[in-house]
Structures are given as C-alpha cells and as structure tokens.
Design a protein around this motif. Structure first.
Motif, mmCIF file in Angstrom:
data_model
loop_
_atom_site.group_PDB
_atom_site.id
_atom_site.type_symbol
_atom_site.label_atom_id
_atom_site.label_comp_id
_atom_site.label_asym_id
_atom_site.label_seq_id
_atom_site.Cartn_x
_atom_site.Cartn_y
_atom_site.Cartn_z
ATOM 1 N N ALA A 10 46.756 19.054 14.025
ATOM 2 C CA ALA A 10 47.405 18.971 12.726
ATOM 3 C C ALA A 10 46.979 20.108 11.797
ATOM 4 N N GLU A 11 45.760 20.601 11.985
ATOM 5 C CA GLU A 11 45.214 21.622 11.088
ATOM 6 C C GLU A 11 44.118 22.368 11.831
ATOM 7 N N ILE A 12 44.002 23.674 11.585
ATOM 8 C CA ILE A 12 42.956 24.479 12.220
ATOM 9 C C ILE A 12 42.121 25.149 11.137
ATOM 10 N N ASN A 13 40.799 25.031 11.275
ATOM 11 C CA ASN A 13 39.844 25.660 10.365
ATOM 12 C C ASN A 13 38.762 26.344 11.187
ATOM 13 N N GLY A 14 38.992 27.601 11.552
ATOM 14 C CA GLY A 14 38.009 28.317 12.360
ATOM 15 C C GLY A 14 37.909 27.734 13.750
ATOM 16 N N SER A 15 36.703 27.278 14.111
ATOM 17 C CA SER A 15 36.500 26.742 15.458
ATOM 18 C C SER A 15 36.632 25.223 15.505
ATOM 19 N N THR A 16 37.141 24.627 14.440
ATOM 20 C CA THR A 16 37.401 23.189 14.453
ATOM 21 C C THR A 16 38.857 22.941 14.073
ATOM 22 N N ALA A 17 39.328 21.778 14.450
ATOM 23 C CA ALA A 17 40.698 21.384 14.121
ATOM 24 C C ALA A 17 40.720 19.909 13.792
ATOM 25 N N LYS A 18 41.650 19.523 12.943
ATOM 26 C CA LYS A 18 41.929 18.105 12.729
ATOM 27 C C LYS A 18 43.001 17.738 13.754
ATOM 28 N N VAL A 19 42.655 16.803 14.619
ATOM 29 C CA VAL A 19 43.546 16.391 15.697
ATOM 30 C C VAL A 19 44.001 14.961 15.429
ATOM 31 N N ASP A 20 45.290 14.742 15.551
ATOM 32 C CA ASP A 20 45.903 13.446 15.282
ATOM 33 C C ASP A 20 45.963 12.629 16.566
ATOM 34 N N PHE A 21 45.221 11.513 16.565
ATOM 35 C CA PHE A 21 45.253 10.555 17.656
ATOM 36 C C PHE A 21 45.929 9.297 17.126
ATOM 37 N N ASN A 22 47.231 9.204 17.316
ATOM 38 C CA ASN A 22 47.980 8.024 16.896
ATOM 39 C C ASN A 22 47.732 7.669 15.425
ATOM 40 N N GLY A 23 47.767 8.679 14.558
ATOM 41 C CA GLY A 23 47.582 8.465 13.135
ATOM 42 C C GLY A 23 46.161 8.603 12.639
ATOM 43 N N ASN A 24 45.203 8.710 13.531
ATOM 44 C CA ASN A 24 43.798 8.910 13.159
ATOM 45 C C ASN A 24 43.455 10.383 13.271
ATOM 46 N N LEU A 25 43.097 11.023 12.139
ATOM 47 C CA LEU A 25 42.721 12.433 12.158
ATOM 48 C C LEU A 25 41.230 12.560 12.432
ATOM 49 N N VAL A 26 40.897 13.358 13.453
ATOM 50 C CA VAL A 26 39.514 13.522 13.891
ATOM 51 C C VAL A 26 39.197 15.011 13.960
ATOM 52 N N ASN A 27 38.008 15.393 13.484
ATOM 53 C CA ASN A 27 37.564 16.781 13.621
ATOM 54 C C ASN A 27 37.152 17.034 15.063
ATOM 55 N N VAL A 28 37.696 18.114 15.642
ATOM 56 C CA VAL A 28 37.459 18.438 17.049
ATOM 57 C C VAL A 28 37.049 19.902 17.157
ATOM 58 N N ASN A 29 36.067 20.180 17.984
ATOM 59 C CA ASN A 29 35.662 21.556 18.255
ATOM 60 C C ASN A 29 36.694 22.190 19.184
ATOM 61 N N ILE A 30 37.244 23.337 18.785
ATOM 62 C CA ILE A 30 38.249 24.019 19.608
ATOM 63 C C ILE A 30 37.733 25.367 20.113
ATOM 64 N N GLY A 31 36.426 25.501 20.200
ATOM 65 C CA GLY A 31 35.822 26.756 20.626
ATOM 66 C C GLY A 31 36.145 27.155 22.055
ATOM 67 N N LEU A 32 36.554 26.210 22.899
ATOM 68 C CA LEU A 32 36.839 26.522 24.306
ATOM 69 C C LEU A 32 38.301 26.874 24.567
ATOM 70 N N VAL A 33 39.176 26.566 23.604
ATOM 71 C CA VAL A 33 40.613 26.785 23.791
ATOM 72 C C VAL A 33 41.191 27.439 22.539
ATOM 73 N N GLU A 34 42.446 27.848 22.599
ATOM 74 C CA GLU A 34 43.095 28.486 21.458
ATOM 75 C C GLU A 34 44.428 27.800 21.148
ATOM 76 N N PRO A 35 44.366 26.580 20.615
ATOM 77 C CA PRO A 35 45.611 25.870 20.311
ATOM 78 C C PRO A 35 46.238 26.366 19.016
ATOM 79 N N LYS A 36 47.499 26.044 18.860
ATOM 80 C CA LYS A 36 48.224 26.296 17.620
ATOM 81 C C LYS A 36 48.564 24.935 17.010
ATOM 82 N N ILE A 37 48.861 24.937 15.719
ATOM 83 C CA ILE A 37 49.251 23.700 15.048
ATOM 84 C C ILE A 37 50.470 23.108 15.752
#
Length: 71
Positions: A10-37
């Motif tokens: 849902a949102e990217i901030n540097g090496s972390t992202a807010k990821v939506d799990f069925n309406g629950n937003l969770v901060n996730v480390n994205i240092g291993l991959v390069e996703p887009k919103i």
C-alpha cells in the motif's frame, strides 16, 4: 513448518512498506525485493521474500480463507 502470507503493498518508505493483509496494514521489511505500490509480496517473519502476480497471490489468499472456514 514455515508459513508465508501474500499481501498488497500500500505504501513504500525506503526499505519498509505498509502491506495490506485483508484490511490490516503491517510494516514489512522489503530489503530483499523491489516491489511497487499495488504489487503483491509474499511475507514471512516480517520480511517480503518474493514479489508475486496478483492472481497467484489471490489463489493463496483464497486457500487460507477456505482453511479458516473449515476450522
């Protein structure tokens, strides 16, 4: 046994992202991959380990929903 769960970025901030799990937003480390919103990532232990196609992610999400309904 390890379980990884797909979620939508849902949102990217540097090496972390807010990821939506069925309406629950969770901060996730994205240092291993390069996703887009709006892409889906497979998350294990707070880290995104793979960028996924929406259809593949939805299959896994549906499978988890079916398992939960059976419990």
């Amino acid at each position: 046994m390890c379980v990884a769960i797909p979620g939508r970025v849902a949102e990217i901030n540097g090496s972390t992202a807010k990821v939506d799990f069925n309406g629950n937003l969770v901060n996730v480390n994205i240092g291993l991959v390069e996703p887009k919103i709006d892409q889906y990532v497979l998350v294990h232990a707070g880290c995104a380990i793979e960028v996924m196609e929406k259809e593949q992610a939805q299959e896994i999400i549906d499978l988890f929903a079916d398992l939960e309904a059976m419990a």
